[in-house]
Design an enzyme around this catalytic site. Structure first.
Site, short mmCIF file in Angstrom:
data_model
loop_
_atom_site.label_atom_id
_atom_site.label_comp_id
_atom_site.label_asym_id
_atom_site.label_seq_id
_atom_site.Cartn_x
_atom_site.Cartn_y
_atom_site.Cartn_z
N TYR A 31 0.87 -1.20 0.03
CA TYR A 31 -0.15 0.01 0.04
C TYR A 31 0.90 1.17 -0.10
CZ TYR A 31 -4.17 -2.95 0.90
OH TYR A 31 -5.16 -3.64 0.65
N TYR A 159 -11.80 -7.00 7.23
CA TYR A 159 -10.47 -7.35 6.37
C TYR A 159 -10.49 -8.66 6.21
CZ TYR A 159 -6.25 -7.01 4.07
OH TYR A 159 -5.27 -7.45 3.17
N ASP A 260 -12.81 -15.94 10.19
CA ASP A 260 -11.56 -15.67 9.68
C ASP A 260 -10.46 -15.38 10.89
OD1 ASP A 260 -8.97 -14.53 8.89
OD2 ASP A 260 -10.14 -13.18 7.24
N LYS A 289 -1.21 -15.99 8.96
CA LYS A 289 -0.36 -15.08 9.52
C LYS A 289 0.38 -15.87 10.90
CE LYS A 289 -1.99 -10.51 8.92
NZ LYS A 289 -3.42 -10.25 8.37
C1 LIG Z 1 -3.83 -10.44 7.02
C2 LIG Z 1 -5.37 -11.02 6.95
C3 LIG Z 1 -5.72 -11.62 5.97
C4 LIG Z 1 -4.75 -11.71 4.84
O1 LIG Z 1 -3.64 -12.65 4.73
P1 LIG Z 1 -2.37 -12.35 3.87
O2 LIG Z 1 -1.63 -13.38 4.19
O3 LIG Z 1 -1.82 -11.03 3.99
O4 LIG Z 1 -2.97 -12.71 2.34
C5 LIG Z 1 -6.99 -12.17 5.78
N1 LIG Z 1 -7.72 -11.91 7.12
C6 LIG Z 1 -7.37 -11.35 8.32
C7 LIG Z 1 -8.27 -11.34 9.15
C8 LIG Z 1 -6.22 -10.81 8.25
O5 LIG Z 1 -5.77 -9.96 9.27
#
Ligand SMILES: *Cc1c(COP(=O)(O)O)cnc(C)c1O
Length: 445
Positions: A31, A159, A260, A289
């Site tokens: 970004y 997100y 997620d 992550k």
């Molecule tokens: C960082 C993140 C993603 C995306 O993961 P990337 O490894 O950057 O593609 C998806 N969902 C959540 C909640 C995140 O914090």
């Protein structure tokens, strides 16, 4: 070519200065603008909670390199797992071949995650694990002869990643959906949860969400949400009863629930999975992550037997996805080593100490004129300012104070590695207090 290096650290050798100049002119960062990029700092090494810059500064990492570093940098056990595995083999294709690092990892993930999630799909990044979850949902309803269930319902301020399907469930405003309008999936957005984690619950918070389920369930394949903490979409912690209500609505209206946990999974919020705050199991969970303790890129999507079996009995006869680096043995080996450290169970003590200190030291900043809100949950501390930060200035200030904290917008937040000690945490918290007093670190509204 732009050679404006005024704000870069000064005491680097010529070679390092040249490298940074190249970086500024040619290397795209997350970004950022290529016309007027903000300075990047050259990292030489990292050890424990410290990131060491080429310019000599030793920084306490407040970001865990975007949530991922749990047990610190350059960890002997994690290093050893990588070396041991690379001496055997670093990679083999996952089509037709399998290996112990992947098998052991999947076994552990099934054991640790909420009940019912028995089938594991490995991939390379969080965004891809979300793509996989969404694809699974669509293929599931197709196999059930309900292809009309193809939309995704979510909440605003979310997100879920940067690829197209993942982006299409991110907050439409934050995610600049208007730019991609012609090609983006048209999904359904309910209002974001408004009742905070520690506030008193009121059912009105799910009224609009319930109405959307009632109205659209015939076309909804899945509901996706970040459990308890909305991360990159605003660093907001919402009430567990909201998440519980989401589970109930998904059951009532026959909609798959995708959770997620890419940021929250593996201890960060004070529970191993944030789902546990609401005592729920999703139908699909996304992990990323945190999975390798910040060593390598790896993600996993787990689903129920029912979903996996239906997809496999459907028209395609299989799940239509298969990344080249699926189940990469190095990534799996280091994930296994990281999970083994986690299983020794020090994380609970580490997170509860961190939470107590974040509460003691960050929450009082609410009295500062430049602060709109402060919030803490587990190993996450957030100070929401009344004005946007001046990224270049605030970054420089933090580096001068010996910390690595990277705010966005009005949000100054930290989620330090689990091994951060009290002295290091105090340094991080004090640094946040100090930038608030510094006018040059903020833009006037
Ligand atoms: C960082 C993140 C993603 C995306 O993961 P990337 O490894 O950057 O593609 C998806 N969902 C959540 C909640 C995140 O914090």
């Amino acid at each position: 070519m732009s050679t404006n290096l005024r704000s870069l650290p000064l005491h680097m050798n010529n070679k390092q200065t040249e490298k940074l100049k190249f970086d500024k002119n040619h290397v795209w960062h997350p970004y950022t603008s290529m016309v007027n990029p903000l300075p990047s700092y050259l990292v030489e090494s990292a050890q424990g909670v410290h990131i060491n810059l080429a310019s000599g500064e030793k920084l306490v990492d407040g970001m865990s390199s975007w949530w991922s570093v749990l047990h610190g940098y350059n960890h002997p056990e994690l290093n050893k797992a990588l070396v041991t595995q690379s001496d055997k083999f670093s990679h083999v294709m996952f089509g037709g071949l399998t290996h112990e690092p992947a098998i052991d990892l999947c076994n552990t993930l099934i054991e640790l995650t909420p009940s019912g999630l028995n089938k594991v799909f490995l991939s390379d990044s969080g965004s891809v694990s979300v793509e996989v979850a969404l694809k699974m949902s669509l293929q599931y309803w197709h196999s059930k002869n309900k292809p009309e269930k193809h939309k995704i319902l979510t909440v605003k301020n979310g997100y879920h990643g940067d690829t197209f399907a993942a982006m299409a469930v991110c907050d439409p405003v934050n995610g600049m959906h208007q730019l991609f309008e012609p090609v983006l999936m048209k999904n359904l957005f309910a209002p974001a949860p408004t009742i905070a984690f520690h506030q008193e619950w009121n059912d009105t918070d799910v009224e609009e969400l319930s109405a959307m389920f009632a109205k659209h369930h015939n076309e909804i394949a899945a509901f996706i949400i970040e459990p308890i903490v909305q991360g990159a979409g605003g660093m907001r912690m919402y009430h567990p009863n909201y998440l519980k209500a989401c589970r109930d609505l998904c059951d009532q209206y026959n909609v798959l629930m995708i959770v997620d946990e890419i940021a929250t999974g593996l201890g960060r919020t004070g529970k191993l999975f944030a789902c546990e705050w609401a005592d729920i199991s999703p139908d699909i969970i996304c992990l990323g992550k945190t999975l390798t303790g910040g060593y390598m890129t790896l993600a996993a999507t787990l689903c129920t037997d029912e979903i996996a079996n239906s997809i496999s009995n459907g028209e395609a006869g299989c799940f239509m996805h298969g990344p080249t680096f699926m189940g990469n043995p190095l990534a799996c080996a280091v994930a296994n080593a990281s999970l083994a450290i986690l299983k020794r169970n020090q994380w609970q003590q580490q997170i509860s100490t961190m939470e107590r200190m974040l509460k003691d030291q960050l929450l009082p900043l609410i009295n500062h004129v430049r602060v709109k809100d402060t919030r803490v949950l587990g190993g996450i501390g957030v100070v929401e300012a009344t004005e946007n930060v001046n990224m270049e200035a605030i970054q420089k200030r933090f580096v001068e104070m010996g910390v690595w904290i990277r705010p966005f917008g009005k949000l100054i937040y930290i989620m330090p590695p689990f091994i951060t000690n009290e002295e290091q945490l105090t340094l991080l918290n004090n640094a946040i207090g100090k930038v608030l007093d510094d006018d040059t670190c903020f833009h006037r509204n």
